[in-house]
Design a protein around this motif. Structure first.
Motif, PDB file in Angstrom:
ATOM      1  N   PHE A 128       0.806  -1.138  -0.060  1.00 36.63           N
ATOM      2  CA  PHE A 128       0.090  -0.018  -0.042  1.00 36.63           C
ATOM      3  C   PHE A 128       0.965   1.221  -0.003  1.00 36.63           C
ATOM      4  O   PHE A 128       2.053   1.141   0.436  1.00 36.63           O
ATOM      5  CB  PHE A 128      -0.708   0.121   1.266  1.00 36.63           C
ATOM      6  N   THR A 129       0.572   2.348  -0.555  1.00 36.37           N
ATOM      7  CA  THR A 129       1.222   3.332  -0.550  1.00 36.37           C
ATOM      8  C   THR A 129       0.139   4.549  -0.016  1.00 36.37           C
ATOM      9  O   THR A 129      -1.063   4.476  -0.247  1.00 36.37           O
ATOM     10  CB  THR A 129       1.785   3.899  -2.025  1.00 36.37           C
ATOM     11  N   VAL A 130       0.777   5.659   0.577  1.00 35.96           N
ATOM     12  CA  VAL A 130      -0.203   6.712   1.500  1.00 35.96           C
ATOM     13  C   VAL A 130       0.563   7.912   1.049  1.00 35.96           C
ATOM     14  O   VAL A 130       1.745   7.976   1.440  1.00 35.96           O
ATOM     15  CB  VAL A 130      -0.187   6.493   2.648  1.00 35.96           C
ATOM     16  N   CYS A 131      -0.261   8.757   0.780  1.00 32.14           N
ATOM     17  CA  CYS A 131       0.371  10.285   0.408  1.00 32.14           C
ATOM     18  C   CYS A 131      -0.602  11.213   0.770  1.00 32.14           C
ATOM     19  O   CYS A 131      -1.788  11.319   0.594  1.00 32.14           O
ATOM     20  CB  CYS A 131       0.459  10.522  -1.023  1.00 32.14           C
ATOM     21  N   TYR A 132      -0.173  11.987   2.073  1.00 29.26           N
ATOM     22  CA  TYR A 132      -1.252  13.111   2.572  1.00 29.26           C
ATOM     23  C   TYR A 132      -1.047  14.279   1.541  1.00 29.26           C
ATOM     24  O   TYR A 132      -0.189  15.001   1.496  1.00 29.26           O
ATOM     25  CB  TYR A 132      -0.742  13.325   3.875  1.00 29.26           C
ATOM     26  N   GLU A 133      -2.186  14.971   1.267  1.00 30.25           N
ATOM     27  CA  GLU A 133      -2.157  16.038   0.244  1.00 30.25           C
ATOM     28  C   GLU A 133      -3.231  17.241   0.767  1.00 30.25           C
ATOM     29  O   GLU A 133      -3.739  17.867  -0.066  1.00 30.25           O
ATOM     30  CB  GLU A 133      -2.742  15.599  -1.170  1.00 30.25           C
ATOM     31  N   GLY A 134      -3.379  17.291   1.938  1.00 28.35           N
ATOM     32  CA  GLY A 134      -4.234  18.205   2.711  1.00 28.35           C
ATOM     33  C   GLY A 134      -3.690  19.651   2.652  1.00 28.35           C
ATOM     34  O   GLY A 134      -2.454  19.654   2.444  1.00 28.35           O
ATOM     35  N   GLY A 135      -4.359  20.531   3.501  1.00 31.83           N
ATOM     36  CA  GLY A 135      -3.996  21.762   3.701  1.00 31.83           C
ATOM     37  C   GLY A 135      -2.884  21.936   4.987  1.00 31.83           C
ATOM     38  O   GLY A 135      -2.569  23.106   4.909  1.00 31.83           O
ATOM     39  N   GLU A 136      -2.489  20.995   5.805  1.00 31.92           N
ATOM     40  CA  GLU A 136      -1.823  21.075   6.699  1.00 31.92           C
ATOM     41  C   GLU A 136      -0.428  20.701   6.572  1.00 31.92           C
ATOM     42  O   GLU A 136       0.005  19.868   5.462  1.00 31.92           O
ATOM     43  CB  GLU A 136      -2.380  20.332   8.102  1.00 31.92           C
ATOM     44  N   LYS A 137       0.587  20.821   7.560  1.00 32.09           N
ATOM     45  CA  LYS A 137       1.945  20.240   7.268  1.00 32.09           C
ATOM     46  C   LYS A 137       1.874  18.894   7.399  1.00 32.09           C
ATOM     47  O   LYS A 137       2.866  18.146   6.494  1.00 32.09           O
ATOM     48  CB  LYS A 137       3.023  20.890   8.157  1.00 32.09           C
ATOM     49  N   SER A 138       1.158  18.236   8.314  1.00 36.35           N
ATOM     50  CA  SER A 138       0.915  16.874   8.298  1.00 36.35           C
ATOM     51  C   SER A 138      -0.337  16.352   8.667  1.00 36.35           C
ATOM     52  O   SER A 138      -1.230  17.199   9.471  1.00 36.35           O
ATOM     53  CB  SER A 138       2.248  16.232   9.212  1.00 36.35           C
ATOM     54  N   SER A 139      -0.595  15.075   8.927  1.00 33.80           N
ATOM     55  CA  SER A 139      -1.869  14.542   9.386  1.00 33.80           C
ATOM     56  C   SER A 139      -1.915  13.178   9.838  1.00 33.80           C
ATOM     57  O   SER A 139      -1.075  12.391   9.206  1.00 33.80           O
ATOM     58  CB  SER A 139      -3.090  14.670   8.244  1.00 33.80           C
ATOM     59  N   GLU A 140      -2.457  12.631  10.726  1.00 36.72           N
ATOM     60  CA  GLU A 140      -2.363  11.375  11.298  1.00 36.72           C
ATOM     61  C   GLU A 140      -3.011  10.563  10.361  1.00 36.72           C
ATOM     62  O   GLU A 140      -4.269  10.749   9.897  1.00 36.72           O
ATOM     63  CB  GLU A 140      -2.800  11.210  12.864  1.00 36.72           C
ATOM     64  N   PHE A 141      -2.331   9.423   9.967  1.00 34.88           N
ATOM     65  CA  PHE A 141      -3.199   8.333   9.179  1.00 34.88           C
ATOM     66  C   PHE A 141      -3.354   7.080   9.713  1.00 34.88           C
ATOM     67  O   PHE A 141      -2.214   6.576  10.526  1.00 34.88           O
ATOM     68  CB  PHE A 141      -2.001   7.936   7.675  1.00 34.88           C
ATOM     69  N   ILE A 142      -4.534   6.480   9.847  1.00 34.61           N
ATOM     70  CA  ILE A 142      -4.659   5.308  10.432  1.00 34.61           C
ATOM     71  C   ILE A 142      -5.338   4.482   9.316  1.00 34.61           C
ATOM     72  O   ILE A 142      -6.209   4.607   8.661  1.00 34.61           O
ATOM     73  CB  ILE A 142      -5.889   5.505  11.391  1.00 34.61           C
ATOM     74  N   GLY A 143      -4.536   3.099   9.206  1.00 26.55           N
ATOM     75  CA  GLY A 143      -4.977   2.171   8.342  1.00 26.55           C
ATOM     76  C   GLY A 143      -5.363   0.849   8.915  1.00 26.55           C
ATOM     77  O   GLY A 143      -4.533   0.422   9.819  1.00 26.55           O
ATOM     78  N   GLU A 144      -6.156   0.130   8.368  1.00 26.21           N
ATOM     79  CA  GLU A 144      -6.800  -1.103   8.714  1.00 26.21           C
ATOM     80  C   GLU A 144      -6.711  -2.146   7.808  1.00 26.21           C
ATOM     81  O   GLU A 144      -7.085  -1.951   6.429  1.00 26.21           O
ATOM     82  CB  GLU A 144      -8.087  -1.066   9.159  1.00 26.21           C
TER      83      GLU A 144
END
Length: 340
Positions: free
Chosen positions: A285-301
């Motif tokens: 799996f790959t995950v890329c955060y593209e929101g408006g903050e510098k970072s964000s918590e990702f939770i995956g199941e």
């Protein structure tokens, strides 16, 4: 999906607030049903006009949920928010019938039968209306399950309600026209019953009738684009879901899709996801955060995901592991690609 707070504040929340204020005044308490009810109320295209159909009760519940969450994010209307919570708690939208099904009407006993107060049980008036379009004796629509999809009221963490929703889907069968089949695909995907969901996909695509035709138009005269969009939405729901506040990888992967991959699909929170699998099991799996903050918590199941390693630029990173619930979490930096 994007987490655009400015858009929420300027466009979405004002609408949610106005609608929630309307229901604050429109709902009334039914002593007979012992809950707040929408009345008059109908379930799409069939049955009588009553008070408190599961369809309407669920929609208002979901509206309050969105208004509550939006006001919390924006830090506004705390007093109204508490009132919305009180109203939402009194809706009691999901009631289970004698056959273990989600009741479509408060008075429903078994499929197609109902009993009001001390009156004798009778056939539900106008039940299964629509004739040949329903391809059977029950209606092609599953309006009582709007809390399963597109809503969040019925989910894998509410087992009793989920079991009842599955029973209702079984009662409705695979029949219908394009749009209703598309809805059932999405609903089945939310159950996690992968091969049952795939059976619905086949029912949608096969036979050049009552679904996607050979010319790729969606049936139900003259044409319903909802069915085309709904099919692709449903197939995406089979591969990724995020409506519960975390990302579910491959939640309804059928045995027929033994090997495969998908790139660039979006999870709520503005995470772009890619997935590859082989022999029915996840590879990467790959995950890329593209929101408006510098970072964000990702939770995956995903089953066994706590045994996986997570890499950033080829270097393994440490993550929080919830082995009991098959989840991992980590802080995702904006624009960085994390490989699980």
């Amino acid at each position: 999906y994007t987490g655009d707070v400015e858009y929420l504040e300027e466009k979405i929340y004002p609408m949610l607030k106005e609608m929630a204020n309307f229901w604050d005044q429109f709902l009334w308490y039914s002593e007979y049903q012992d809950r707040l009810v929408v009345g008059p109320s109908v379930s799409a295209e069939q049955g009588p006009t009553v008070n408190g159909t599961t369809y309407d009760q669920s929609i208002v519940w979901e509206l309050y949920k969105m208004a509550i969450e939006a006001s919390e994010i924006l830090g506004v209307d705390e007093e109204k928010r508490e009132g919305w919570k009180e109203k939402q708690a009194q809706l009691n939208p999901i009631i289970i019938g004698e056959q273990g099904q989600v009741k479509e009407w408060f008075e429903e006993t078994t499929l197609g039968r109902g009993k009001a107060g001390n009156l004798a049980e009778v056939a539900i008036p106008n039940f299964g209306a629509g004739g040949s379009a329903n391809q059977g004796s029950v209606h092609r629509h599953t309006s009582q399950l709007i809390g399963l999809f597109p809503g969040t009221l019925i989910n894998k963490d509410t087992k009793e309600w989920m079991d009842a929703a599955i029973k209702s889907l079984e009662q409705r069968g695979l029949n219908g026209t394009g749009w209703s089949k598309a809805m059932k695909i999405n609903m089945y995907a939310r159950t996690g019953l992968a091969d049952d969901t795939y059976a619905m996909v086949r029912a949608m695509c096969a036979g050049n009738e009552n679904g996607i035709l050979d010319n790729l138009l969606d049936s139900h005269p003259p044409f319903q684009i909802d069915g085309n969009y709904g099919l692709t939405a449903g197939m995406t729901e089979m591969l990724l879901q995020s409506q519960l506040g975390y990302t579910q990888f491959l939640p309804a992967l059928p045995s027929a899709w033994k090997n495969g991959s998908i790139q660039g699909i979006k999870a709520r929170g503005n995470f772009t996801i890619s997935e590859t699998w082989e022999n029915g099991l996840a590879e990467t799996f790959t995950v890329c955060y593209e929101g408006g903050e510098k970072s964000s918590e990702f939770i995956g199941e995903y089953d066994g995901i706590t045994d996986a390693k997570v890499y950033l630029d080829g270097t393994e990173i440490q993550v929080e592991k919830d082995e009991e619930n098959n989840k991992i979490s980590f802080e995702a930096q904006k624009g960085k690609v994390y490989t699980i």
